[in-house]
Scaffold this motif. Structure first.
Motif, short mmCIF file in Angstrom:
data_model
loop_
_atom_site.label_atom_id
_atom_site.label_comp_id
_atom_site.label_asym_id
_atom_site.label_seq_id
_atom_site.Cartn_x
_atom_site.Cartn_y
_atom_site.Cartn_z
N MET A 42 -17.65 -46.41 24.12
CA MET A 42 -16.73 -46.01 23.07
C MET A 42 -15.90 -44.83 23.55
O MET A 42 -16.43 -43.82 24.03
CB MET A 42 -17.48 -45.63 21.80
N GLN A 46 -13.40 -43.74 18.66
CA GLN A 46 -14.24 -44.91 18.46
C GLN A 46 -13.54 -46.22 18.79
O GLN A 46 -13.73 -47.23 18.14
CB GLN A 46 -14.79 -44.93 17.02
N SER A 47 -12.73 -46.18 19.83
CA SER A 47 -12.10 -47.39 20.34
C SER A 47 -12.94 -47.91 21.51
O SER A 47 -13.27 -47.16 22.42
CB SER A 47 -10.68 -47.09 20.81
N PRO A 48 -13.29 -49.21 21.51
CA PRO A 48 -14.17 -49.72 22.57
C PRO A 48 -13.41 -49.99 23.86
O PRO A 48 -12.23 -50.32 23.87
CB PRO A 48 -14.70 -51.02 21.97
N SER A 50 -14.50 -51.99 27.69
CA SER A 50 -15.56 -52.75 28.33
C SER A 50 -15.41 -52.76 29.84
O SER A 50 -14.37 -52.36 30.39
CB SER A 50 -15.57 -54.19 27.81
N THR A 99 -8.94 -55.47 22.73
CA THR A 99 -10.31 -55.42 23.24
C THR A 99 -11.33 -55.74 22.15
O THR A 99 -12.32 -56.45 22.41
CB THR A 99 -10.61 -54.05 23.86
N ARG A 100 -11.12 -55.27 20.94
CA ARG A 100 -12.08 -55.57 19.87
C ARG A 100 -12.19 -57.08 19.65
O ARG A 100 -13.29 -57.62 19.51
CB ARG A 100 -11.67 -54.88 18.56
N ASP A 104 -15.34 -59.62 20.30
CA ASP A 104 -15.82 -60.45 19.19
C ASP A 104 -15.74 -61.94 19.51
O ASP A 104 -16.10 -62.78 18.68
CB ASP A 104 -15.03 -60.16 17.92
N TRP A 109 -6.08 -62.17 22.54
CA TRP A 109 -6.02 -60.99 23.39
C TRP A 109 -5.19 -61.35 24.62
O TRP A 109 -4.99 -62.52 24.92
CB TRP A 109 -7.42 -60.51 23.80
N PRO A 186 -5.99 -59.10 16.27
CA PRO A 186 -6.49 -57.91 16.96
C PRO A 186 -5.58 -57.36 18.05
O PRO A 186 -5.67 -56.19 18.39
CB PRO A 186 -7.83 -58.37 17.55
#
Length: 267
Positions: A42, A46-48, A50, A99-100, A104, A109, A186
């Motif tokens: 994170m 609070q942005s993910p 990866s 990315t979210r 998911d 994306w 997203p």
């Protein structure tokens, strides 16, 4: 006058083969992690992010700068440096926009790559491997999806509009009653590409979108007959010291004019 208004189409198009090759390979890298539970951290706010984002960023930075060592570099996943401000041209990259959604398991994306000169994108590619779609454009050369031209659609009686609910609700009632809000998408870049592709009429963009979210998609929409505009009715400026934007609107025709007045009044 922005660079996009002056750059010869042939000159702008010269970077497209490089961008398309890089985006295609980056999309393959991202797919190796898609729906495979990659490691996630994170960031501030609070942005993910990866391991897929980092792998794509690393590949693009090495590949693109090896091919164009005199270009600057701005990416969501690379620590920014003021050194880029001295470059005539700049790569503006989002390794995975959305990315979210990616995490998911959603397909909306994309890998976003643009070349920016004097504040304006002049070449751009969106690689959307989860949907088997690739968008690209160069200044004065039109916008394409999978090799076929794309164009914004004419605004009908029930325009489809995306963006935050509170912004849509700020529209004049005669337009608010006509418009059909669509479900959350997203990736901002993909949302704008949908407008260029005639699959969506317009979107509001909430504050704090970054250059890398917008630059490639902005060019694709412009070359398809639409616009991304700030509260003062001008196109965003990219590649400066500040990469964050305020409220924006994207679309075409009378609907874009109405939405532009909404964010102008709020500003």
């Amino acid at each position: 006058m922005q660079a996009a208004d002056r750059v010869d189409a042939a000159e702008a198009t010269s970077d497209l083969p490089l961008l398309r090759e890089a985006a295609r390979e980056a999309g393959k890298i991202a797919l190796r992690y898609f729906r495979q539970s990659p490691e996630v951290w994170m960031k501030t706010g609070q942005s993910p992010v990866s391991e897929a984002d980092f792998a794509v960023d690393r590949y693009l930075r090495e590949m693109l700068l090896a091919a164009r060592p005199d270009y600057g570099w701005l990416s969501e996943e690379t620590l920014d440096s003021a050194e880029r401000l001295g470059s005539r041209r700049l790569f503006v990259v989002d390794p995975i926009d959305g990315t979210r959604g990616f995490l998911d398991g959603r397909t909306e994306w994309c890998v976003s790559i643009a070349v920016v000169e004097e504040g304006a994108p002049i070449a751009g590619v969106l690689e959307c491997p989860g949907r088997e779609e690739t968008f690209w454009a160069a200044s004065g050369a039109g916008a394409m999806k999978n090799g076929a031209p794309v164009k914004v659609r004419e605004i009908g009686d029930a325009p489809e509009i995306a963006g935050p609910k509170q912004m849509i609700n700020s529209m004049p009632q005669n337009w608010r009653d006509r418009c059909r809000p669509i479900a959350y998408i997203p990736s901002l870049a993909y949302r704008i590409a949908m407008i260029a592709d005639g699959k969506l009429d317009a979107t509001f963009v909430k504050p704090n979108a970054q250059d890398w979210d917008l630059a490639a998609a902005d060019l694709i929409l412009r070359e398809a007959g639409g616009k991304v505009l700030t509260y003062n009715g001008k196109p965003p400026v990219y590649g400066g010291a500040v990469t964050t934007h305020g409220k924006l609107v994207a679309g075409s025709g009378r609907l874009l004019d109405v939405m532009g007045r909404v964010i102008a009044e709020e500003a």
